[in-house]
Design an enzyme around this catalytic site. Sequence first.
Site, mmCIF file in Angstrom:
data_model
loop_
_atom_site.group_PDB
_atom_site.id
_atom_site.type_symbol
_atom_site.label_atom_id
_atom_site.label_comp_id
_atom_site.label_asym_id
_atom_site.label_seq_id
_atom_site.Cartn_x
_atom_site.Cartn_y
_atom_site.Cartn_z
ATOM 1 N N LYS A 78 0.769 -1.274 -0.004
ATOM 2 C CA LYS A 78 -0.002 0.033 0.067
ATOM 3 C C LYS A 78 0.925 1.143 -0.115
ATOM 4 O O LYS A 78 0.370 2.306 -0.371
ATOM 5 C CB LYS A 78 -0.877 0.040 1.216
ATOM 6 N N SER A 106 -9.123 1.073 7.915
ATOM 7 C CA SER A 106 -8.725 0.882 9.420
ATOM 8 C C SER A 106 -7.451 -0.020 9.119
ATOM 9 O O SER A 106 -6.799 -0.538 10.111
ATOM 10 C CB SER A 106 -9.633 -0.070 10.024
#
Lengths: 364, 364
Positions: A78, A106
Amino acid sequence: MTSPQTLTLSSVKEAHALIKPFIHQTPVLTSTYLNTLASTPQTPEALSATEWSGQAPARPTLRLHFKCENFQRIGAFKARGAFHAIERLKQSPDFDPSRGVVTHSSGNHAQALSLAAKESSIPAYIIMPTLSTPSKIAATLAQGAQVTFSGPTAPEREAAAQKIISSTGAVLIPPYDHPDIISGQGTAALELLSQVVLPTTTTTLNAIITPCGGGGLLSGTALACSESPTTKVYGAEPSFQGADDAKRGYYSGQRIPSVKSLTVADGLRTPLGEIPWEIIYERRLVDGMYAVTEDQIRAAMRLVYERLKVVVEPSAVVGLAVALYNEDFRNMVEQEGGEGGWDLGVVFSGGNVSLDALGELLKE
Amino acid sequence: MTSPQTLTLSSVKEAHALIKPFIHQTPVLTSTYLNTLASTPQTPEALSATEWSGQAPARPTLRLHFKCENFQRIGAFKARGAFHAIERLKQSPDFDPSRGVVTHSSGNHAQALSLAAKESSIPAYIIMPTLSTPSKIAATLAQGAQVTFSGPTAPEREAAAQKIISSTGAVLIPPYDHPDIISGQGTAALELLSQVVLPTTTTTLNAIITPCGGGGLLSGTALACSESPTTKVYGAEPSFQGADDAKRGYYSGQRIPSVKSLTVADGLRTPLGEIPWEIIYERRLVDGMYAVTEDQIRAAMRLVYERLKVVVEPSAVVGLAVALYNEDFRNMVEQEGGEGGWDLGVVFSGGNVSLDALGELLKE
């Protein structure tokens, strides 16, 4: 922001040039043991409780090349998309850095965006469900982000994001449904293709398989391979409670917009995004989708800990689980690869697993 | 077999040339987070329950370079010594390969010797305690070794070994008290010294710290650094139930020949061997010994899983635990390293941890 329609291999190459100073070129690992295991037919007993019960086991020859994004910054791929999105924003004359960026996540995207924003002194606002695990909240706060809590549903999250946008003017950077995120995630496959030097006459990998949640990593990988006609691209998902939404959509021709699964592969509980769907399905840049069971994910995880000695999260190993246990995939490799077999790139997406949960996850 | 007295840096270099085709050059990892943590003074609270309670915390500057022998073949540095012993045996005109080799070990040395013997088509006889864990027995059998069980005491093991030697003519290869094993283990440090390229004017590592059980790895490392006057060498041990026998011996001038500890660092429950003692203490090739508690070992282990994303066994992290938590060591680095600090090589000895035990080990 790049327009979704113009995403190509060049977009991924440009992304790589932009983010290279900020990310790690993660290593590619191999294991003789896992190659042998993947190239050994499953036993009839192992198949007896599956949909392939009674069939002759496939006999593929597989050499696996593991791209270790668990060693990436913040412990997951990511970071690639997040740094790319931030670098692109900084190039835009309309962007006021002081207004910041916002996302609702989250997980790994929250940490990645917070880190990328911090390194450019841009405020990051992260909306997390009230019930997030304390370790994830702490990790995001440690990256200097401002965390806001919301209810767990999509409308609640979006309302919270809208409120922050209204009051700060922050730019929303979603976790996967965004062209710059997708081209950024594709850089892992770009590196993988250049890192694997094969001794045979084949000049490159025969295929790459990646996990598929929202589809950012898979669609980025598809773009990275889109001009390599000999390198196929496959997606892997958990089948538990319908988390194989991308697979079901891919084979029915209809994207499935919502998923409610508590699969152990917690990074893959999201439905496939619209832009990923366009790349994966409509542009036919992905060659097939495969799913695995919870037990198969756990078994693949144990093998990675035992044999490769690297820490991975459950979502990371679904590609390996497909290569080892999915007979549709294995039959396909047997047919396509023949005696020479296949060199298969397997992307390990991340290594952010709670240590408290690890004992339970690795139990036989 | 090389004579113990003639062991030098050259012995390690010769060992490396011999075993290079059979072993992995394992990678060296770094972590900005762990460097920052190691360079941050411990809190007075953290010190309050220790022997350094009330003292001002040390302020060392440390840059850590982790030599990952957990990625070595069979998952531990022991492959180096075992392949070296086998290659040396093969050079000896007196050695009849068909007679085989024998050792008594339930751990990494058993697997390493079995593997090295197998690759030279030499029979390997391994004596294991009857109560060995099934996974260790299975791993040793998987390497093609012939396993014989004995009682747990040293005389019982030695009697079992003697019986095999009498009936087969096999050559005994002990796990550490053997010159070829020691020079083989030293090759990890040799690689580490060449792999770390430092940007500063310092041309090499300021020090290397390794775990110390029987002392094969530590004494081999000391030989590898014996002609680098600017690179110091330290040993790390668990303090639990007197497992810091090498440290106690080192500072009292008297080798301690037996240890009975159930430290979580199960590879370090053995007393220091005679040849290692000669190198470490009598020849003064090790600069100091340090010990850490069980809690400190567990904390270092959690950090490695969380931050470096690699699988290590408890024994592997005692060097890191010393660097993070032992104030005697940290004060010494502060004094010796000054403002520029130290580049410290930290050898991770292995990654063979039972997955069933891992959950308990990593619990906070």
